[in-house]
Write a protein that holds these residues in place. Structure first.
Motif, PDB file in Angstrom:
ATOM      1  N   PRO A 163       0.796  -1.389  -0.187  1.00 38.76           N
ATOM      2  CA  PRO A 163       0.399  -0.113   0.027  1.00 38.76           C
ATOM      3  C   PRO A 163       0.906   1.035  -0.101  1.00 38.76           C
ATOM      4  N   ALA A 164       1.769   0.960   0.173  1.00 37.45           N
ATOM      5  CA  ALA A 164       3.228   2.609   0.566  1.00 37.45           C
ATOM      6  C   ALA A 164       4.153   2.406  -0.630  1.00 37.45           C
ATOM      7  N   LEU A 165       3.413   1.764  -1.487  1.00 35.50           N
ATOM      8  CA  LEU A 165       4.526   1.740  -2.223  1.00 35.50           C
ATOM      9  C   LEU A 165       4.968   3.176  -2.767  1.00 35.50           C
ATOM     10  N   ARG A 166       6.222   3.599  -3.449  1.00 35.55           N
ATOM     11  CA  ARG A 166       6.300   4.697  -3.663  1.00 35.55           C
ATOM     12  C   ARG A 166       7.855   4.873  -5.240  1.00 35.55           C
ATOM     13  N   LEU A 167       7.956   5.926  -6.146  1.00 37.18           N
ATOM     14  CA  LEU A 167       9.041   5.536  -6.292  1.00 37.18           C
ATOM     15  C   LEU A 167       9.806   6.824  -5.822  1.00 37.18           C
ATOM     16  N   ALA A 168      11.513   5.838  -5.838  1.00 39.41           N
ATOM     17  CA  ALA A 168      12.582   6.454  -5.207  1.00 39.41           C
ATOM     18  C   ALA A 168      12.745   7.658  -5.984  1.00 39.41           C
ATOM     19  N   THR A 169      12.183   8.289  -6.456  1.00 40.87           N
ATOM     20  CA  THR A 169      12.806   9.504  -7.140  1.00 40.87           C
ATOM     21  C   THR A 169      11.784  10.371  -6.640  1.00 40.87           C
ATOM     22  N   ALA A 170      12.573  11.777  -6.746  1.00 41.78           N
ATOM     23  CA  ALA A 170      11.848  12.681  -6.689  1.00 41.78           C
ATOM     24  C   ALA A 170      10.929  13.409  -7.305  1.00 41.78           C
ATOM     25  N   ASP A 171      11.642  13.227  -8.546  1.00 46.63           N
ATOM     26  CA  ASP A 171      11.248  14.037 -10.031  1.00 46.63           C
ATOM     27  C   ASP A 171      11.031  12.528 -10.515  1.00 46.63           C
ATOM     28  N   PRO A 172       9.450  12.162 -11.211  1.00 47.36           N
ATOM     29  CA  PRO A 172       9.060  10.771 -11.801  1.00 47.36           C
ATOM     30  C   PRO A 172      10.016  11.353 -13.289  1.00 47.36           C
ATOM     31  N   GLY A 173       9.862  13.085 -14.044  1.00 48.92           N
ATOM     32  CA  GLY A 173      10.496  12.344 -14.950  1.00 48.92           C
ATOM     33  C   GLY A 173      11.646  12.618 -15.383  1.00 48.92           C
ATOM     34  N   GLN A 174      12.823  12.385 -14.395  1.00 48.08           N
ATOM     35  CA  GLN A 174      13.868  11.851 -14.752  1.00 48.08           C
ATOM     36  C   GLN A 174      14.134  10.006 -14.879  1.00 48.08           C
ATOM     37  N   ILE A 175      13.128   9.497 -14.885  1.00 48.11           N
ATOM     38  CA  ILE A 175      13.346   8.415 -14.555  1.00 48.11           C
ATOM     39  C   ILE A 175      13.145   7.725 -16.637  1.00 48.11           C
ATOM     40  N   PRO A 176      14.250   7.162 -16.332  1.00 46.38           N
ATOM     41  CA  PRO A 176      14.548   6.607 -18.199  1.00 46.38           C
ATOM     42  C   PRO A 176      13.322   5.433 -18.837  1.00 46.38           C
ATOM     43  N   THR A 177      13.409   6.157 -20.271  1.00 43.18           N
ATOM     44  CA  THR A 177      12.673   5.269 -19.785  1.00 43.18           C
ATOM     45  C   THR A 177      13.233   5.357 -21.843  1.00 43.18           C
ATOM     46  N   HIS A 178      12.694   3.988 -22.568  1.00 39.73           N
ATOM     47  CA  HIS A 178      13.684   2.395 -23.633  1.00 39.73           C
ATOM     48  C   HIS A 178      13.165   3.875 -25.175  1.00 39.73           C
ATOM     49  N   THR A 179      14.071   4.757 -25.363  1.00 43.06           N
ATOM     50  CA  THR A 179      13.685   5.650 -26.862  1.00 43.06           C
ATOM     51  C   THR A 179      14.404   5.133 -27.863  1.00 43.06           C
ATOM     52  N   HIS A 180      15.445   4.341 -27.847  1.00 43.98           N
ATOM     53  CA  HIS A 180      15.898   3.244 -29.059  1.00 43.98           C
ATOM     54  C   HIS A 180      15.592   1.641 -29.420  1.00 43.98           C
ATOM     55  N   ARG A 181      13.975   2.198 -28.707  1.00 40.93           N
ATOM     56  CA  ARG A 181      13.874   0.100 -28.934  1.00 40.93           C
ATOM     57  C   ARG A 181      12.668   0.596 -29.238  1.00 40.93           C
ATOM     58  N   VAL A 182      11.765  -0.664 -30.190  1.00 39.88           N
ATOM     59  CA  VAL A 182      10.607  -1.000 -30.475  1.00 39.88           C
ATOM     60  C   VAL A 182       9.693  -0.323 -29.848  1.00 39.88           C
ATOM     61  N   VAL A 183      10.010  -1.138 -28.405  1.00 39.69           N
ATOM     62  CA  VAL A 183       8.935  -1.568 -27.742  1.00 39.69           C
ATOM     63  C   VAL A 183       9.125  -0.096 -26.129  1.00 39.69           C
ATOM     64  N   HIS A 184       8.452   0.529 -26.018  1.00 40.04           N
ATOM     65  CA  HIS A 184       8.192   1.386 -25.063  1.00 40.04           C
ATOM     66  C   HIS A 184       8.061   1.611 -23.344  1.00 40.04           C
ATOM     67  N   GLY A 185       9.032   2.171 -22.805  1.00 43.03           N
ATOM     68  CA  GLY A 185       8.766   1.482 -21.297  1.00 43.03           C
ATOM     69  C   GLY A 185      10.180   2.604 -20.538  1.00 43.03           C
ATOM     70  N   PRO A 186      10.150   1.923 -18.946  1.00 44.32           N
ATOM     71  CA  PRO A 186      10.908   2.457 -18.124  1.00 44.32           C
ATOM     72  C   PRO A 186      11.632   1.303 -18.318  1.00 44.32           C
ATOM     73  N   ALA A 187      13.394   2.180 -18.482  1.00 45.28           N
ATOM     74  CA  ALA A 187      14.624   1.352 -18.641  1.00 45.28           C
ATOM     75  C   ALA A 187      14.585   0.801 -17.300  1.00 45.28           C
ATOM     76  N   GLN A 188      14.328   1.618 -16.420  1.00 51.86           N
ATOM     77  CA  GLN A 188      14.643   1.314 -14.897  1.00 51.86           C
ATOM     78  C   GLN A 188      13.121   1.651 -14.262  1.00 51.86           C
ATOM     79  N   LEU A 189      12.897   1.251 -12.836  1.00 49.06           N
ATOM     80  CA  LEU A 189      12.103   2.147 -12.250  1.00 49.06           C
ATOM     81  C   LEU A 189      12.504   1.698 -10.321  1.00 49.06           C
ATOM     82  N   PHE A 190      12.920   2.142  -9.941  1.00 48.69           N
ATOM     83  CA  PHE A 190      13.412   1.926  -8.799  1.00 48.69           C
ATOM     84  C   PHE A 190      12.387   2.613  -7.811  1.00 48.69           C
TER      85      PHE A 190
END
Length: 423
Positions: free
Chosen positions: A391-418
């Motif tokens: 229930p208390a799950l939360r992002l490890a970063t204060a800025d979600p905009g800094q979470i890396p996503t796949h930009t050079h791959r056919v499938v989009h999504g988070p490269a990491q999600l701490f």
């Protein structure tokens, strides 16, 4: 329920006549992780079938409106027989002859009646009844991996610990691929979906995966089991046209699509629920929203981020634009899924959107994704269990905009999600 707006500033209007004369490259630069390129919004509004410059070869067409994309997906005049799945994004590095050797036709690159024959061979593995029978095993796999997540000290990468291994294990067992080999085939999957590989690297990855699967097919022929590979070998006895190369091509598609897309949809769903305004608690208290979250994630954050390529088998017209035989046509699923003529406030993420399931992320027509119910079952089990256990799950970063996503791959999504699992 309020959504999460994403309203980039309006850009200058395109001039339709000018755009028709000068093909433009596919827009790929996102203003942020989850927003589409602004030019796609303009094209959909002002030029729903736009001239598209390809990295190699003659120009083609880009289709961005929902109704036109949906109709085109089911139009038999548009062929799926194309040797290079992503030539609208990257120059073709492999010749048609090389591709034919490395991977014969499969469900992605065939038309009826060949497609009908191949689809019939695997459809029995993905029936609602079979998926229902798999549900308890899926729950066990989810529970085991969430236990690992709970025991991890400090911030933990959800993608590495849960999102990738869960669907990977499910599809491994269904297909008959040893989960112990996951490091090898996940590496190969990453390489094949990447758009920044050299020709030699791409050829090596394709050859390695094909040889790996042919080795498994030979082993299954000697020792059959209750899995899809064994089922295809059994079908081969009654269908001499079905070759080992075709079985390997089908297995490659199922292996890649069966874990990469599901993993990234889960990562995107968690990111969307945990970022401000943090919808996680709302959905946790209303578990009936989980299926809506899944469908809205599939719509809002379409993972096949560059669209699907087709080739005109004969002349046709889309949205008033004549298409000639042999011309390439890109059906842009993310743009179609954000079409305001189909979805109200499409750039808002709305977990209780009533028509979210009308998205085109699983395709439409003969090529509708054969594994959609398996993906939905896995995602439902994962999200429901995570909401209950953390229930208390939360992002490890204060800025979600800094979470890396796949930009050079056919499938989009988070490269990491701490994430942190506790407050």
């Amino acid at each position: 329920m309020s959504g999460h707006p994403a309203d980039p500033p309006a850009a200058p209007s395109l001039h339709p006549a000018h755009t028709v004369r000068i093909p433009r490259p596919l827009p790929v630069e996102r203003p942020s992780q989850l927003d589409l390129p602004e030019e796609l919004r303009q094209l959909r509004s002002e030029l729903p079938v736009a001239a598209l410059a390809f990295p190699d070869g003659p120009p083609g067409w880009l289709v961005t409106g929902y109704d036109h994309v949906r109709a085109a997906l089911a139009d038999p005049r548009l062929s799926s027989r194309r040797p290079h799945l992503n030539s609208h994004v990257r120059a073709s590095l492999i010749t048609s002859a090389e591709m034919a050797v490395l991977r014969p036709s499969d469900l992605l690159t065939s038309d009826p009646p060949e497609h009908t024959r191949l689809r019939r061979l695997v459809a029995g593995q993905f029936t609602t009844r079979r998926i229902h029978k798999l549900a308890p095993r899926i729950q066990t796999i989810v529970d085991d991996h969430l236990d690992t997540l709970a025991a991890a000290p400090g911030p933990v990468d959800l993608m590495a610990v849960v999102a990738l291994p869960v669907p990977c294990l499910v599809i491994s067992e269904l297909l008959g691929v040893p989960f112990a080999d996951r490091d090898q085939y996940q590496r190969l999957t990453t390489e094949l979906l990447s758009l920044d590989r050299t020709r030699d690297q791409l050829l090596a990855s394709k050859a390695e995966l094909k040889n790996y699967l042919l080795h498994l097919i030979a082993a299954r022929r000697e020792q059959p089991s209750d899995d899809l590979l064994s089922g295809l070998l059994h079908a081969q006895a009654g269908d001499p046209k079905l070759t080992d190369d075709e079985i390997a091509a089908l297995a490659q598609l199922i292996l890649i699509a069966g874990h990469e897309t599901t993993a990234n949809v889960l990562g995107l769903a968690v990111l969307l629920l945990l970022r401000p305004p943090r919808l996680w608690e709302i959905v946790r208290r209303r578990p009936g929203l989980v299926d809506g979250v899944i469908e809205e994630t599939l719509r809002y954050a379409t993972v096949l981020q560059f669209g699907l390529l087709r080739v005109a088998r004969e002349p046709l017209t889309i949205a008033g634009q004549p298409i000639q035989t042999g011309e390439r046509v890109v059906l842009h699923l993310p743009a179609a899924n954000r079409d305001p003529n189909r979805f109200t406030d499409p750039d808002c993420f709305v977990p209780d959107r009533p028509d979210a399931a009308k998205h085109l992320s699983f395709g439409h027509g003969p090529h509708h994704c054969i594994g959609d119910q398996l993906a939905r079952t896995e995602l439902h089990t994962l999200l429901t269990t995570m909401l209950r256990c953390f229930p208390a799950l939360r992002l490890a970063t204060a800025d979600p905009g800094q979470i890396p996503t796949h930009t050079h791959r056919v499938v989009h999504g988070p490269a990491q999600l701490f994430v942190h699992v506790t407050a």
